[in-house]
Motif scaffolding. Structure first.
Motif, PDB file in Angstrom:
ATOM      1  N   LEU A  71       0.829  -1.212   0.000  1.00 30.38           N
ATOM      2  CA  LEU A  71       0.000   0.000   0.000  1.00 30.38           C
ATOM      3  C   LEU A  71       0.856   1.253   0.000  1.00 30.38           C
ATOM      4  O   LEU A  71       0.546   2.238  -0.681  1.00 30.38           O
ATOM      5  CB  LEU A  71      -0.927  -0.007   1.220  1.00 30.38           C
ATOM      6  N   GLU A  72       1.942   1.228   0.760  1.00 26.76           N
ATOM      7  CA  GLU A  72       2.809   2.403   0.822  1.00 26.76           C
ATOM      8  C   GLU A  72       3.431   2.709  -0.535  1.00 26.76           C
ATOM      9  O   GLU A  72       3.691   3.867  -0.855  1.00 26.76           O
ATOM     10  CB  GLU A  72       3.903   2.174   1.867  1.00 26.76           C
ATOM     11  N   ARG A  73       3.656   1.678  -1.337  1.00 30.44           N
ATOM     12  CA  ARG A  73       4.220   1.903  -2.662  1.00 30.44           C
ATOM     13  C   ARG A  73       3.178   2.350  -3.676  1.00 30.44           C
ATOM     14  O   ARG A  73       3.521   2.814  -4.749  1.00 30.44           O
ATOM     15  CB  ARG A  73       4.879   0.624  -3.166  1.00 30.44           C
ATOM     16  N   SER A  74       1.913   2.159  -3.346  1.00 29.31           N
ATOM     17  CA  SER A  74       0.887   2.357  -4.357  1.00 29.31           C
ATOM     18  C   SER A  74       0.266   3.746  -4.364  1.00 29.31           C
ATOM     19  O   SER A  74      -0.301   4.143  -5.371  1.00 29.31           O
ATOM     20  CB  SER A  74      -0.231   1.324  -4.158  1.00 29.31           C
ATOM     21  N   SER A  92      -0.155  11.222   9.429  1.00 27.16           N
ATOM     22  CA  SER A  92      -1.107  10.597   8.508  1.00 27.16           C
ATOM     23  C   SER A  92      -0.577   9.281   7.960  1.00 27.16           C
ATOM     24  O   SER A  92      -1.316   8.282   7.880  1.00 27.16           O
ATOM     25  CB  SER A  92      -1.422  11.553   7.351  1.00 27.16           C
ATOM     26  N   GLN A  93       0.710   9.246   7.572  1.00 24.30           N
ATOM     27  CA  GLN A  93       1.279   7.998   7.072  1.00 24.30           C
ATOM     28  C   GLN A  93       1.271   6.909   8.138  1.00 24.30           C
ATOM     29  O   GLN A  93       0.990   5.748   7.841  1.00 24.30           O
ATOM     30  CB  GLN A  93       2.716   8.230   6.579  1.00 24.30           C
ATOM     31  N   LYS A  94       1.581   7.290   9.376  1.00 26.88           N
ATOM     32  CA  LYS A  94       1.601   6.288  10.442  1.00 26.88           C
ATOM     33  C   LYS A  94       0.202   5.788  10.765  1.00 26.88           C
ATOM     34  O   LYS A  94       0.002   4.589  10.997  1.00 26.88           O
ATOM     35  CB  LYS A  94       2.278   6.876  11.688  1.00 26.88           C
ATOM     36  N   VAL A  95      -0.788   6.683  10.759  1.00 22.92           N
ATOM     37  CA  VAL A  95      -2.165   6.260  11.004  1.00 22.92           C
ATOM     38  C   VAL A  95      -2.628   5.334   9.883  1.00 22.92           C
ATOM     39  O   VAL A  95      -3.288   4.315  10.131  1.00 22.92           O
ATOM     40  CB  VAL A  95      -3.099   7.482  11.125  1.00 22.92           C
ATOM     41  N   ALA A  96      -2.280   5.666   8.640  1.00 23.12           N
ATOM     42  CA  ALA A  96      -2.653   4.814   7.511  1.00 23.12           C
ATOM     43  C   ALA A  96      -2.048   3.419   7.669  1.00 23.12           C
ATOM     44  O   ALA A  96      -2.721   2.397   7.457  1.00 23.12           O
ATOM     45  CB  ALA A  96      -2.181   5.456   6.208  1.00 23.12           C
ATOM     46  N   ARG A  97      -0.778   3.378   8.057  1.00 24.29           N
ATOM     47  CA  ARG A  97      -0.094   2.095   8.224  1.00 24.29           C
ATOM     48  C   ARG A  97      -0.735   1.276   9.344  1.00 24.29           C
ATOM     49  O   ARG A  97      -1.013   0.083   9.187  1.00 24.29           O
ATOM     50  CB  ARG A  97       1.381   2.341   8.516  1.00 24.29           C
ATOM     51  N   ILE A  98      -0.999   1.909  10.466  1.00 28.05           N
ATOM     52  CA  ILE A  98      -1.566   1.200  11.615  1.00 28.05           C
ATOM     53  C   ILE A  98      -2.983   0.726  11.293  1.00 28.05           C
ATOM     54  O   ILE A  98      -3.365  -0.404  11.642  1.00 28.05           O
ATOM     55  CB  ILE A  98      -1.565   2.108  12.869  1.00 28.05           C
ATOM     56  N   ALA A  99      -3.783   1.559  10.631  1.00 22.90           N
ATOM     57  CA  ALA A  99      -5.150   1.169  10.282  1.00 22.90           C
ATOM     58  C   ALA A  99      -5.145  -0.049   9.369  1.00 22.90           C
ATOM     59  O   ALA A  99      -5.953  -0.981   9.545  1.00 22.90           O
ATOM     60  CB  ALA A  99      -5.873   2.338   9.616  1.00 22.90           C
ATOM     61  N   ALA A 100      -4.238  -0.067   8.384  1.00 23.95           N
ATOM     62  CA  ALA A 100      -4.149  -1.225   7.488  1.00 23.95           C
ATOM     63  C   ALA A 100      -3.694  -2.467   8.257  1.00 23.95           C
ATOM     64  O   ALA A 100      -4.182  -3.576   7.999  1.00 23.95           O
ATOM     65  CB  ALA A 100      -3.197  -0.932   6.333  1.00 23.95           C
ATOM     66  N   GLN A 101      -2.777  -2.305   9.204  1.00 29.50           N
ATOM     67  CA  GLN A 101      -2.317  -3.444  10.000  1.00 29.50           C
ATOM     68  C   GLN A 101      -3.451  -3.986  10.874  1.00 29.50           C
ATOM     69  O   GLN A 101      -3.579  -5.207  11.036  1.00 29.50           O
ATOM     70  CB  GLN A 101      -1.133  -3.027  10.867  1.00 29.50           C
ATOM     71  N   PHE A 122      -6.223   2.338   4.383  1.00 27.96           N
ATOM     72  CA  PHE A 122      -4.958   3.041   4.190  1.00 27.96           C
ATOM     73  C   PHE A 122      -5.205   4.431   3.611  1.00 27.96           C
ATOM     74  O   PHE A 122      -4.629   5.423   4.075  1.00 27.96           O
ATOM     75  CB  PHE A 122      -4.055   2.226   3.264  1.00 27.96           C
ATOM     76  N   GLN A 123      -6.053   4.522   2.601  1.00 27.65           N
ATOM     77  CA  GLN A 123      -6.344   5.817   1.999  1.00 27.65           C
ATOM     78  C   GLN A 123      -7.033   6.742   2.994  1.00 27.65           C
ATOM     79  O   GLN A 123      -6.718   7.941   3.066  1.00 27.65           O
ATOM     80  CB  GLN A 123      -7.226   5.628   0.760  1.00 27.65           C
ATOM     81  N   ALA A 124      -7.973   6.202   3.761  1.00 22.75           N
ATOM     82  CA  ALA A 124      -8.665   7.021   4.757  1.00 22.75           C
ATOM     83  C   ALA A 124      -7.686   7.532   5.811  1.00 22.75           C
ATOM     84  O   ALA A 124      -7.778   8.684   6.265  1.00 22.75           O
ATOM     85  CB  ALA A 124      -9.783   6.217   5.415  1.00 22.75           C
ATOM     86  N   GLY A 125      -6.726   6.660   6.207  1.00 19.12           N
ATOM     87  CA  GLY A 125      -5.731   7.094   7.175  1.00 19.12           C
ATOM     88  C   GLY A 125      -4.870   8.222   6.646  1.00 19.12           C
ATOM     89  O   GLY A 125      -4.534   9.173   7.366  1.00 19.12           O
ATOM     90  N   LEU A 126      -4.504   8.140   5.371  1.00 15.56           N
ATOM     91  CA  LEU A 126      -3.706   9.208   4.771  1.00 15.56           C
ATOM     92  C   LEU A 126      -4.455  10.541   4.760  1.00 15.56           C
ATOM     93  O   LEU A 126      -3.866  11.607   4.947  1.00 15.56           O
ATOM     94  CB  LEU A 126      -3.324   8.845   3.332  1.00 15.56           C
TER      95      LEU A 126
END
Length: 526
Positions: free
Chosen positions: A322-325, A348-357, A373-377
């Motif tokens: 997701l981070e690459r996309s 925002s990046q960290k929230v996106a990462r944690i939400a996806a995890q 992931f998008q919502a977290g960003l």
């Protein structure tokens, strides 16, 4: 249940892609059931040309990937390149053995080369999609030269044996002997029932096989077909999951190319030599290689390098993919917000990462992880409409200021809602500050009325915010934040989401511990 609505255009594209990929199988069935539509086209020279072109395309593709593997030091990338190289090498031998072009006799090798190459390619391709432990990664990569040498010896041995002993398997259930006397409409061995002999083309029989002729579809051939097709479809499913997750075209082209390689074997094993249906498998292998190569070259233009494109293909895990996309536009939008507040840089990046995890720990589908992931960003982009004096105020906010800050989810929703492809994220963005007991904002929703994606995002947002320092307070420790979330689970936060966060953090810690010895070994050997 997490509600996911994909845009109509995406759904239609996926449906059209499935229909297109199913077309070769439907065409094969139609030709096999209607012999009048399936005439013989016996052109050895063209066979040699198309097989050689296919092998050269595969070698080019393999060279690009193997070069990237050396740069990355990554074994799965090596296996990906090796899969293309294995198929290409056997197809090159397959072309050389075409009777009437380079050699003037029929060898059992010409029938065995394609299935063996496709089986070996399927095995390496499946390994490229497997998530290997860091220790195994380094061990396989260190042995890459030996593996390449072994593959070269297999090719050489196969070619020498095919030329020196062309009838070696003459009495084997999958041999060429006997199926020369079999009707061209029914093959007895892989691939070639009516190739040229020194006396010319083998004439069709009257339907009665010669004495001792083997069965039409021997068990060895069917075993090869089942294993290799199964491995190709397994790999296609794994890459399709990443495409559902990232919507990156490189993943789509790999899925399409691998499915074509799987479909090619149906034509190879079930069609009759020189028939139009038999030529289909040659075309499918060529198109499979060309499709994957096209994806890599497209990624090269977009990302500025083949290595970066191939890196994006590797199945590192949901969060890494997701981070690459996410696009440069989203990155710029998030950066524009975070540059206004140095304390929230990277939030925002960290929230996106944690939400996806968290979503991954809850076994949510790829589309849901992409949405999270998008919502977290984007969940805080509405803060761009909040004055800097309020955002960066070191002390307690006044009621009026607090009320203004609490409008940021609605402002975020308004901004993101202007982008049609991002509209599925709006519920998570609008309600990520809601709480189960109704004490949240902007609407004070309670319990299950809060969408699951918003409840996941709430836990991710609180976790990162509390473990990060702010202008008005110091950062909490991770243990203290987890204790707070467990304490409020069921009252403020969804207990399932809190438990999933704990599992995700444990997995992250275990992965870091597993990677440490491998990193040390690599460093020690360099």
């Amino acid at each position: 249940m997490l509600r996911i609505s994909r845009p109509v255009g995406v759904r239609l594209f996926d449906l059209a892609s499935l229909v297109l990929l199913a077309t070769p199988v439907l065409a094969l069935v139609l030709l096999l059931r209607n012999p009048s539509l399936d005439p013989q086209v016996q052109v050895p020279g063209f066979h040699f040309a198309i097989v050689t072109l296919t092998s050269l395309c595969g070698i080019w593709l393999a060279a690009l990937v193997l070069r990237a593997a050396d740069r990355l030091g990554e074994s799965r990338t090596f296996f990906l390149g090796l899969s293309f190289l294995a198929v290409a090498g056997f197809f090159f031998i397959h072309g050389l053995l075409t009777p009437g072009v380079v050699v003037h006799y029929v060898s059992t090798g010409i029938g065995w080369a394609p299935p063996l190459g496709l089986l070996l390619g399927a095995t390496f391709l499946a390994l490229s999609s497997e998530r290997l432990r860091p220790g195994r990664q380094s061990r396989w990569f260190q042995r890459r030269r030996g593996i390449l040498l072994g593959l070269l010896l297999v090719w050489a041995g196969f070619l020498v044996l095919s030329v020196a002993r062309p009838g070696l398997l003459a009495n084997h259930p999958t041999s060429l002997s006997g199926y020369a006397a079999t009707r061209p409409q029914r093959l007895a061995v892989p691939g070639y029932a009516a190739m040229l002999t020194p006396a010319g083309p083998i004439p069709p029989s009257d339907g009665a096989p010669a004495e001792g002729a083997p069965a039409a579809f021997p068990w060895i051939s069917m075993t090869i077909l089942g294993i290799s097709a199964g491995l190709y479809l397994l790999t296609a499913w794994r890459y399709a999951r990443n495409y559902r997750l990232t919507r990156m075209p490189q993943h789509a082209t790999v899925v399409a190319g691998v499915i074509m390689l799987a479909e090619s074997q149906l034509s190879f094993f079930f069609a009759s030599t020189w028939r139009i249906s038999w030529w289909e498998y040659h075309l499918l292998v060529l198109l499979g290689f060309a499709t994957i190569l096209y994806g890599l070259l497209t990624g090269y233009r977009q990302r500025g390098g083949v290595t970066a494109t191939i890196t994006s293909l590797m199945l590192d895990g949901s969060v890494q993919a997701l981070e690459r996309s996410y696009s440069e536009v989203l990155t710029a939008l998030v950066a524009a917000v975070e540059t206004r507040d140095p304390y929230t840089k990277g939030h925002s990046q960290k929230v996106a990462r944690i939400a996806a995890q968290i979503g991954e720990a809850m076994n949510l589908p790829p589309e849901a992880l992409r949405l999270l992931f998008q919502a977290g960003l984007l969940h805080d982009v509405g803060k761009i409409g909040i004055p800097d004096a309020i955002l960066n105020k070191p002390g307690r906010l006044t009621p009026e200021e607090l009320q203004l800050v609490r409008t940021h989810p609605l402002l975020s929703e308004d901004i993101v809602g202007r982008i049609p492809s991002l509209r599925p994220t709006l519920e998570a963005i609008r309600w990520h500050h809601e709480r189960l007991d109704g004490s949240g904002y902007p609407e004070g929703l309670r319990g299950e009325r809060i969408p699951l994606e918003a409840r996941i995002l709430a836990v991710a947002d609180v976790y990162d915010a509390m473990t990060s320092g702010r202008s008005y307070r110091a950062a909490w420790s991770e243990a203290a934040v987890l204790a707070y979330l467990r304490q409020e689970a069921g009252r403020l936060f969804d207990a399932r989401c809190v438990a999933a966060l704990h599992r995700a953090l444990q997995r992250q810690e275990e992965a870091g511990q597993a990677a440490a010895p491998a990193d040390a070994a690599v460093a020690g050997g360099s």
